[in-house]
Design a protein around this motif. Structure first.
Motif, short mmCIF file in Angstrom:
data_model
loop_
_atom_site.label_atom_id
_atom_site.label_comp_id
_atom_site.label_asym_id
_atom_site.label_seq_id
_atom_site.Cartn_x
_atom_site.Cartn_y
_atom_site.Cartn_z
N GLY A 97 0.84 -1.21 0.00
CA GLY A 97 0.00 0.00 0.00
C GLY A 97 0.86 1.24 0.00
O GLY A 97 2.09 1.16 0.01
N ASP A 98 0.21 2.41 -0.02
CA ASP A 98 0.95 3.66 -0.08
C ASP A 98 0.69 4.56 1.11
O ASP A 98 1.35 5.58 1.27
CB ASP A 98 0.58 4.44 -1.36
N GLU A 99 -0.29 4.22 1.92
CA GLU A 99 -0.67 5.13 2.99
C GLU A 99 -0.79 4.43 4.33
O GLU A 99 -0.94 3.22 4.39
CB GLU A 99 -2.00 5.81 2.65
N ILE A 100 -0.75 5.28 5.38
CA ILE A 100 -0.97 4.74 6.72
C ILE A 100 -2.47 4.59 6.90
O ILE A 100 -3.18 5.58 7.04
CB ILE A 100 -0.43 5.69 7.80
N ASP A 101 -2.97 3.38 6.82
CA ASP A 101 -4.38 3.18 7.14
C ASP A 101 -4.57 1.76 7.67
O ASP A 101 -3.74 0.88 7.43
CB ASP A 101 -5.28 3.45 5.92
N SER A 137 14.42 -22.20 5.72
CA SER A 137 15.76 -22.05 6.32
C SER A 137 16.48 -20.82 5.75
O SER A 137 17.36 -20.27 6.40
CB SER A 137 16.59 -23.31 6.07
N TRP A 138 16.12 -20.40 4.55
CA TRP A 138 16.81 -19.24 3.95
C TRP A 138 16.23 -17.91 4.42
O TRP A 138 16.77 -16.86 4.11
CB TRP A 138 16.77 -19.32 2.43
N LEU A 139 15.11 -17.97 5.15
CA LEU A 139 14.47 -16.73 5.58
C LEU A 139 15.04 -16.30 6.93
O LEU A 139 14.81 -16.94 7.94
CB LEU A 139 12.95 -16.93 5.66
N PHE A 140 15.84 -15.24 6.93
CA PHE A 140 16.49 -14.78 8.17
C PHE A 140 15.54 -14.02 9.08
O PHE A 140 15.42 -14.32 10.24
CB PHE A 140 17.68 -13.89 7.84
N GLU A 141 14.89 -13.01 8.56
CA GLU A 141 13.94 -12.28 9.38
C GLU A 141 13.04 -11.40 8.53
O GLU A 141 13.36 -11.07 7.39
CB GLU A 141 14.62 -11.45 10.47
N ILE A 142 11.88 -11.05 9.11
CA ILE A 142 10.98 -10.15 8.42
C ILE A 142 10.72 -8.94 9.32
O ILE A 142 10.70 -9.05 10.54
CB ILE A 142 9.64 -10.83 8.04
N VAL A 143 10.59 -7.78 8.69
CA VAL A 143 10.41 -6.54 9.44
C VAL A 143 9.21 -5.78 8.88
O VAL A 143 9.29 -5.16 7.82
CB VAL A 143 11.67 -5.65 9.35
N PRO A 144 8.06 -5.87 9.57
CA PRO A 144 6.87 -5.17 9.08
C PRO A 144 6.95 -3.66 9.32
O PRO A 144 7.57 -3.22 10.29
CB PRO A 144 5.73 -5.77 9.93
N SER A 145 6.33 -2.90 8.43
CA SER A 145 6.24 -1.44 8.62
C SER A 145 4.86 -0.97 8.17
O SER A 145 3.97 -1.79 7.95
CB SER A 145 7.37 -0.74 7.86
N TYR A 146 4.68 0.34 8.02
CA TYR A 146 3.36 0.88 7.68
C TYR A 146 2.74 0.26 6.43
O TYR A 146 1.59 -0.15 6.43
CB TYR A 146 3.46 2.39 7.43
N THR A 147 3.52 0.22 5.35
CA THR A 147 2.93 -0.14 4.06
C THR A 147 3.43 -1.45 3.48
O THR A 147 3.08 -1.81 2.36
CB THR A 147 3.21 0.96 3.02
N GLY A 148 4.27 -2.14 4.23
CA GLY A 148 4.78 -3.39 3.68
C GLY A 148 5.76 -4.02 4.63
O GLY A 148 5.82 -3.65 5.81
N SER A 183 8.80 18.23 -2.70
CA SER A 183 8.93 17.76 -1.32
C SER A 183 7.82 16.75 -1.03
O SER A 183 6.69 16.89 -1.50
CB SER A 183 8.89 18.94 -0.35
N GLN A 184 8.16 15.76 -0.28
CA GLN A 184 7.24 14.64 -0.09
C GLN A 184 7.56 13.96 1.23
O GLN A 184 8.73 13.82 1.57
CB GLN A 184 7.46 13.65 -1.25
N ASP A 185 6.53 13.58 1.95
CA ASP A 185 6.76 12.83 3.19
C ASP A 185 6.97 11.37 2.85
O ASP A 185 6.22 10.79 2.07
CB ASP A 185 5.56 12.96 4.13
N ILE A 186 8.00 10.80 3.43
CA ILE A 186 8.27 9.37 3.23
C ILE A 186 7.86 8.67 4.52
O ILE A 186 8.24 9.09 5.61
CB ILE A 186 9.77 9.15 2.96
N LEU A 187 7.09 7.62 4.39
CA LEU A 187 6.70 6.87 5.58
C LEU A 187 7.86 6.00 6.05
O LEU A 187 8.64 5.51 5.25
CB LEU A 187 5.50 5.97 5.25
#
Lengths: 233, 335
Positions: A18-22, A42-53, B243-247
């Motif tokens: 996604g592109d937005e915080i929702d 076994s090849w997957l070291f770690e995953i790090v979730p964030s706002y859009t992915g 200018s653009q906000d990056i999450l």
């Protein structure tokens, strides 16, 4: 699920959902994260979730020399997982209550927040503790939650010059965001209170007190109650 | 046991870093120059991931209270015992009671000392790496100081083998070493001096064309505020088309992010797990160690390569490292 995959480094990639915080995008991120945690590749070291992915760190040399591009191989496997993940799969949240002693020495900027918004300090406390916040992600420092859902009427600009050291447990406001500092760190947030709860405990599993997907509810406590709770921690 | 008699500028215990805790916001940490780190461990027969000392700009002075086999890799800090130069990039047997001292780094800033068996550190989230901002892990969560005493883990068979064979040779200088050495990082990674290879980052296309060109053609200097978190570069400011906000989103070792002042930062071992600045580029894994050795004031240029090229270089280098490790094992077993 709709997504794109692109390289982050040459041993990591980013699944973009996604592109937005929702909350909907967040549900997708949570669902994919939950699926990948179950895979035990076994090849997957770690995953790090964030706002859009989420970022996936993988063992690129493990794909050598059979396959020319580790990224292509990994992306192909992940694509199959993401395509078959339902957005609501990871849902079912818990609410975490966090006691906060507002104002006084713990929240020296409570009056600033009140003044900038034309409110009394009590009104700021009420608005801050009435809302339920969604933990979108953890980052910045160990156990630091990125919270969404703050009342815009208590939004306050950052301090002109950041403090060099904020005590652990500091609860603050920066712009239209609120957050809790799990560990001592520098920062330009307006401090409105402090929690006695330890948000990061390395010896516990998981080490973080709140997790992405949790709802956080702050509730006001007196300084006596704060001291009592701190003694229990 | 090894005692620190004089402390260097910033010496910490580091290993291969923490894995699996970035999702909780904990930095991976670990050796900043992963290449020198790995070669140092290979040279003494250690398992991958063993804890070493990482010294910065100015090294320490160590008293060996028991004999040990060490190896030194990375920047040359002119290591000496009894006024005699101690060679780098190979196992060195040091007698009980000897003093090993380092001076300032010439070329590069980080030097690694591996010891057969590996150093003992405090575990923090599955790693002995010192997490300075958390005051945790490694040696009491801090840099080494005068009087600190370091312990060594039990040696493995290969460690024993190298120790036994070296302890037999003559040691009138207080130390001894084999005729062979491991090759330096240049042998493995190729590339040109003064150049870091990179591929476009996730936000590359958001930068204006002048900035994209400047990034590839201008020289950038490593700033004095660089640390284990990242190399802060001084040079032509880079700007977005609008200018653009990056999450906030994940960043990694070698990510080049551009904060609002326009001056790029190359992220290293103690980076935050996520960042809210646009990412113009990603240094290829093979060249990240080079970024970790940049001296304050040293100039560097970027050369763009493709992501597939970065992968091929990585696989080639990893293959060479694996062969190097096998060859060292053979040499140790042959005595």
């Amino acid at each position: 699920m709709k997504h794109t995959i692109e390289p982050l480094g040459d041993q990591s990639l980013f699944i973009n959902l996604g592109d937005e915080i929702d909350p909907e995008t967040h549900e997708s991120v949570q669902a994919v994260a939950a699926r990948l945690e179950k895979e035990k590749w076994s090849w997957l070291f770690e995953i790090v979730p964030s706002y859009t992915g989420l970022a996936v760190y993988y063992d690129a040399p493990a794909f050598y020399p059979e396959h020319s591009s580790p990224y292509e191989q990994v992306a192909e496997m992940l694509k199959k997982v993401v395509e078959t993940t339902e957005p609501r799969e990871g849902s079912g949240h818990r609410t975490v209550e966090i006691p906060v002693c507002y104002g006084g020495e713990f929240g020296p900027d409570l009056s600033v927040v009140a003044g900038e918004n034309g409110l009394t300090e009590e009104e700021v406390i009420k608005r801050h503790s009435d809302n339920e916040y969604l933990v979108y992600m953890l980052g910045f420092a160990p156990g630091f939650p990125f919270l969404g859902g703050m009342d815009e009427r208590i939004a306050t600009s950052r301090k002109d010059s950041p403090r060099t050291s904020l005590p652990a447990g500091s609860v603050g406001i920066a712009g239209s965001q609120t957050g809790v500092y799990p560990v001592v760190s520098p920062g330009g947030w307006q401090l409105i209170g402090r929690t006695p709860i330890k948000l990061f405990s390395p010896d516990e599993d998981p080490p973080s007190y709140v997790q992405p997907g949790d709802r956080v509810k702050f509730y006001p406590v007196s300084s006596e109650e704060y001291n009592r709770l701190e003694g229990e921690e | 046991m090894i005692q620190v008699q004089k402390a260097g500028l910033l010496t910490t215990i580091q290993d291969g870093g923490r894995r699996g805790y970035q999702k909780y916001g904990a930095s991976p940490g670990g050796a900043a120059d992963t290449f020198a780190y790995r070669l140092a461990n290979i040279a003494v027969g250690n398992e991958a991931g063993a804890a070493v000392l990482e010294m910065t700009l100015q090294g320490d002075e160590f008293l060996f209270e028991e004999p040990a086999v060490i190896s030194i890799a990375g920047a040359d800090m002119k290591p000496e015992i009894n006024g005699k130069r101690v060679p780098m990039w190979r196992p060195v047997y040091i007698d009980k009671g000897e003093i090993l001292n380092f001076s300032n780094a010439s070329r590069g800033i980080r030097t690694y000392v591996a010891i057969a068996g590996g150093f003992v550190g405090e575990d923090f989230l599955g790693s002995f790496s010192t997490y300075l901002s958390m005051n945790a892990g490694g040696y009491k969560g801090r840099k080494l100081g005068r009087g600190d005493v370091l312990s060594v883990k039990n040696p493995n068979n290969l460690n024993e083998e190298v120790k036994t064979s070296l302890s037999r040779s003559s040691k009138e200088k207080g130390f001894t070493y084999p005729p062979w050495r491991v090759p330096g990082p240049g042998h493995f990674r190729g590339g040109s001096p003064g150049e870091l290879r990179a591929f476009p980052g996730r936000h590359y296309e958001l930068f204006d064309s002048g900035s994209k060109e400047a990034f590839e053609t201008e020289k950038y200097k490593a700033g004095s505020k660089s640390d284990r978190m990242g190399v802060r570069l001084d040079g032509v400011a880079l700007t977005l088309r609008e200018s653009q906000d990056i999450l906030s989103e994940p960043v990694t070792y070698g990510t080049v992010q551009v904060p609002s002042n326009g001056e790029p930062i190359i992220l290293l071992a103690d980076r935050q797990t996520t960042g809210g600045y646009p990412k113009i580029a990603q240094i290829i894994s093979v060249d990240c160690a080079k970024a970790a050795q940049l001296r304050p004031g040293e100039a560097i240029g970027f050369r763009m390569v493709t992501h597939p090229e970065a992968e091929q270089l990585l696989l080639t280098v990893e293959d060479r490292l694996a062969r190097c490790e096998q060859s060292v094992k053979r040499k140790i077993m042959e005595g």
